[in-house]
Design a protein around this motif. Structure first.
Motif, PDB file in Angstrom:
ATOM      1  N   LEU A   1       0.780  -1.231   0.000  1.00  0.00           N
ATOM      2  CA  LEU A   1       0.000   0.000   0.000  1.00  0.00           C
ATOM      3  C   LEU A   1       0.813   1.283   0.000  1.00  0.00           C
ATOM      4  O   LEU A   1       0.234   2.367   0.056  1.00  0.00           O
ATOM      5  N   SER A   2       2.155   1.195  -0.036  1.00  0.00           N
ATOM      6  CA  SER A   2       2.926   2.440   0.052  1.00  0.00           C
ATOM      7  C   SER A   2       4.310   2.295  -0.544  1.00  0.00           C
ATOM      8  O   SER A   2       4.840   1.181  -0.696  1.00  0.00           O
ATOM      9  N   LEU A   3       4.885   3.453  -0.881  1.00  0.00           N
ATOM     10  CA  LEU A   3       6.298   3.549  -1.241  1.00  0.00           C
ATOM     11  C   LEU A   3       7.077   3.924   0.023  1.00  0.00           C
ATOM     12  O   LEU A   3       6.626   4.727   0.833  1.00  0.00           O
ATOM     13  N   TRP A   4       8.263   3.331   0.171  1.00  0.00           N
ATOM     14  CA  TRP A   4       9.152   3.667   1.281  1.00  0.00           C
ATOM     15  C   TRP A   4      10.340   4.384   0.659  1.00  0.00           C
ATOM     16  O   TRP A   4      11.234   3.766   0.084  1.00  0.00           O
ATOM     17  N   CYS A   5      10.323   5.707   0.734  1.00  0.00           N
ATOM     18  CA  CYS A   5      11.261   6.538  -0.015  1.00  0.00           C
ATOM     19  C   CYS A   5      12.443   6.954   0.855  1.00  0.00           C
ATOM     20  O   CYS A   5      12.262   7.410   1.990  1.00  0.00           O
ATOM     21  N   ARG A   6      13.639   6.837   0.291  1.00  0.00           N
ATOM     22  CA  ARG A   6      14.830   7.378   0.948  1.00  0.00           C
ATOM     23  C   ARG A   6      15.018   8.814   0.486  1.00  0.00           C
ATOM     24  O   ARG A   6      15.004   9.105  -0.717  1.00  0.00           O
ATOM     25  N   LEU A   7      15.195   9.712   1.433  1.00  0.00           N
ATOM     26  CA  LEU A   7      15.357  11.126   1.122  1.00  0.00           C
ATOM     27  C   LEU A   7      16.816  11.429   0.794  1.00  0.00           C
ATOM     28  O   LEU A   7      17.717  10.666   1.141  1.00  0.00           O
ATOM     29  N   PRO A   8      17.082  12.560   0.142  1.00  0.00           N
ATOM     30  CA  PRO A   8      18.460  12.946  -0.168  1.00  0.00           C
ATOM     31  C   PRO A   8      19.274  13.164   1.106  1.00  0.00           C
ATOM     32  O   PRO A   8      18.722  13.382   2.199  1.00  0.00           O
ATOM     33  N   ALA A   9      20.579  13.113   0.977  1.00  0.00           N
ATOM     34  CA  ALA A   9      21.477  13.296   2.116  1.00  0.00           C
ATOM     35  C   ALA A   9      21.176  14.622   2.814  1.00  0.00           C
ATOM     36  O   ALA A   9      21.015  15.665   2.178  1.00  0.00           O
ATOM     37  N   GLY A  10      21.090  14.568   4.130  1.00  0.00           N
ATOM     38  CA  GLY A  10      20.862  15.763   4.920  1.00  0.00           C
ATOM     39  C   GLY A  10      19.410  16.117   5.131  1.00  0.00           C
ATOM     40  O   GLY A  10      19.088  17.028   5.902  1.00  0.00           O
ATOM     41  N   ALA A  11      18.491  15.400   4.453  1.00  0.00           N
ATOM     42  CA  ALA A  11      17.070  15.702   4.594  1.00  0.00           C
ATOM     43  C   ALA A  11      16.513  15.072   5.863  1.00  0.00           C
ATOM     44  O   ALA A  11      17.009  14.066   6.350  1.00  0.00           O
ATOM     45  N   SER A  12      15.452  15.657   6.378  1.00  0.00           N
ATOM     46  CA  SER A  12      14.814  15.171   7.597  1.00  0.00           C
ATOM     47  C   SER A  12      13.323  14.960   7.354  1.00  0.00           C
ATOM     48  O   SER A  12      12.598  15.910   7.033  1.00  0.00           O
ATOM     49  N   SER A  13      12.869  13.732   7.508  1.00  0.00           N
ATOM     50  CA  SER A  13      11.445  13.452   7.379  1.00  0.00           C
ATOM     51  C   SER A  13      10.642  14.211   8.431  1.00  0.00           C
ATOM     52  O   SER A  13       9.552  14.717   8.148  1.00  0.00           O
ATOM     53  N   THR A  14      11.171  14.299   9.632  1.00  0.00           N
ATOM     54  CA  THR A  14      10.461  15.003  10.708  1.00  0.00           C
ATOM     55  C   THR A  14      10.176  16.446  10.320  1.00  0.00           C
ATOM     56  O   THR A  14       9.065  16.954  10.495  1.00  0.00           O
ATOM     57  N   ASP A  15      11.196  17.114   9.779  1.00  0.00           N
ATOM     58  CA  ASP A  15      11.012  18.504   9.351  1.00  0.00           C
ATOM     59  C   ASP A  15      10.059  18.601   8.164  1.00  0.00           C
ATOM     60  O   ASP A  15       9.212  19.500   8.093  1.00  0.00           O
ATOM     61  N   LEU A  16      10.206  17.670   7.234  1.00  0.00           N
ATOM     62  CA  LEU A  16       9.370  17.701   6.040  1.00  0.00           C
ATOM     63  C   LEU A  16       7.892  17.513   6.398  1.00  0.00           C
ATOM     64  O   LEU A  16       7.023  18.230   5.897  1.00  0.00           O
TER      65      LEU A  16
END
Length: 481
Positions: free
Chosen positions: A402-417
């Motif tokens: 049911l979902s994509l599990w995406c890796r963010l670019p270096a230095g990115a923060s899911s919490t902030d996003l």
């Protein structure tokens, strides 16, 4: 009091686990503390393991004892270790964030809610309930309680397992108020205070909370969608180190990674856990959501004794989350034990819901086929939007789930996003919710359970929050709430 022997990791073993010395740019003690924390968070060191003495570790790592002492202190202050007078320092896990269920809110117009991977209701749901209402008068003269579930519904669920290659009788089925209710009942029955429970890492947060509510201690075991069968060796290692009593796995489209065990991998995993005397709780809520590849893999646990596995399922993904029908499949004696626990929690699941569920199981193949078609279109549309608007994000396209599990670019923060997206009317669950500690803040789960228009709009919102000129991502500070 338990007489279980205390497991200790030696200084030499810990040095191997830690690997190379941390890079510069921070104090040595903090780098060591971070490295130790990561080994706990990724499951390399189990909760309750005793760390080596400060002097021994300092000598092995060629650091000062002051450095090691400061690192241990930082771990204790953050909840990653605990000191026992006269016994040493032991691996611990810090208290978690607010309950996963608290993130679920009522639908709001104009807000795109991707916190939960939950599709809209199947059109047949209304007809099923109308038929159920017509049949309800036959039950109204009775008291209305059906502990364990209506016989007709249990028979329908049992028949579904039998047709999949796992012969099942009605006394092996317990009907519950959804998969979450089933999970709570199962862990209450199987887990005692202090028991270690192997969990996939990352995994569904609600399952971890159910383990903890039963008094268990989760032991994270890394799983990788690019090599799902490597999980077998990781489980073997963790079982030898941690002596767990129970394991929780999703062999078909694990949430959130999307990993699916191969036929050989699922057999070896079942056999490995059974050899260690571990009861495996198999979450099958997404097992029918096959979007690519074979849809006839045998159910998990076929080659091991019935007592070695307990399966959990529900209609929430194939039909609708609003119909609170889930179930447990286990050996008959264990199901009877869980039925007593269920009776303490609630005397019976709604008769009307169960009658509707019987109709839905009669249409099961048609419902599943349509759900697969819809989700395949939505998955492909989301993937295309991410590729176009967020090209620095990476993911393994899941063959189902049911979902994509995406890796963010270096230095990115899911919490902030996630915080920034909320101010733009987009609700997401931060990556760390699917792991332990601060891990997976470089990942973002993106469910493809909403209409294509909403998925495209969600990606467009995220694209406005991304600065990609230097191949990194940052969130505009003014948008963080």
């Amino acid at each position: 009091m338990s007489s279980e022997p205390v497991r200790t990791v030696s200084a030499a073993e810990l040095a191997v686990l830690l690997g190379a010395a941390p890079a510069g740019g921070q104090p040595l003690y903090r780098g060591l503390a971070d490295a130790l924390r990561e080994r706990v968070a990724d499951g390399s060191m189990a909760v309750g393991v005793r760390l080596p003495a400060e002097r021994a570790l300092a000598e092995e790592l060629r650091l000062s004892r002051v450095t090691v002492s400061a690192a241990y202190r930082e771990l204790r202050e953050a909840g990653w270790a605990s000191a026992r007078h006269g016994s040493g320092t032991f691996v611990a896990m810090p208290s978690g964030p607010p309950a996963w269920g608290s993130m679920v809110g009522a639908p709001v117009d104009g807000v795109i809610d991707l916190v939960n991977a939950a599709p809209a209701a199947a059109p047949e749901l209304r007809e099923a309930y109308l038929d159920a209402v017509d049949e309800l008068p036959h039950f109204m003269p009775q008291h209305g309680y059906h502990p364990g579930g209506l016989t007709t519904l249990r028979a329908a669920i049992a028949d579904r397992y039998t047709r999949r290659g796992r012969p099942t009788t009605t006394d092996q089925i317990l009907v519950t108020g959804g998969a979450g209710d089933a999970t709570e009942v199962v862990f209450e029955a199987l887990v005692e205070a202090g028991d270690r429970v192997l969990i996939e890492h990352p995994t569904y947060p609600g399952a971890v909370e159910s383990v903890q509510a039963a008094g268990g201690r989760p032991v994270p075991v890394p799983i990788d969608a690019t090599d799902p069968d490597a999980f077998v060796a990781e489980v073997d290692r963790a079982a030898r180190q941690s002596a767990p009593t129970v394991a929780y796995v999703m062999p078909d489209f694990s949430n959130p990674s999307g990993a699916r065990a191969t036929p050989d991998g699922r057999r070896r995993l079942a056999a490995t856990l059974a050899r260690h005397g571990v009861v495996t709780v198999v979450d099958e809520v997404a097992a029918d959501i096959v979007l690519d590849g074979p849809d006839d893999l045998e159910p998990f646990g076929v080659p091991v004794p019935e007592s070695a596995t307990v399966a959990i399922g529900s209609l929430s993904k194939t039909v609708w989350g609003g119909i609170r029908i889930g179930w447990v499949r286990a050996e008959a004696a264990r199901t009877a034990q869980m039925a007593k626990i269920m009776a303490r929690r609630q005397l019976s699941v709604s008769v009307l819901d169960q009658l509707a569920a019987v109709r839905l199981f009669a249409w099961h193949d048609r419902l599943v086929a349509q759900r697969r078609r819809d989700l395949r279109v939505q998955r492909d549309a989301l993937a295309a939007a991410v590729d176009e608007r967020l090209p620095e994000w990476s993911y393994v396209l899941p063959a189902g789930g049911l979902s994509l599990w995406c890796r963010l670019p270096a230095g990115a923060s899911s919490t902030d996003l996630v915080a920034a997206a909320r101010s733009r009317g987009l609700l997401l669950a931060p990556g760390p919710r699917f792991g332990t500690g601060h891990l997976f803040d470089d990942h973002q789960r993106m469910p493809f359970t909403r209409p294509v228009s909403e998925l495209t709009a969600a990606v467009n919102v995220l694209a406005t929050l991304v600065v990609s000129a230097d191949a990194s991502m940052s969130v505009t500070p003014a948008l963080v709430v």
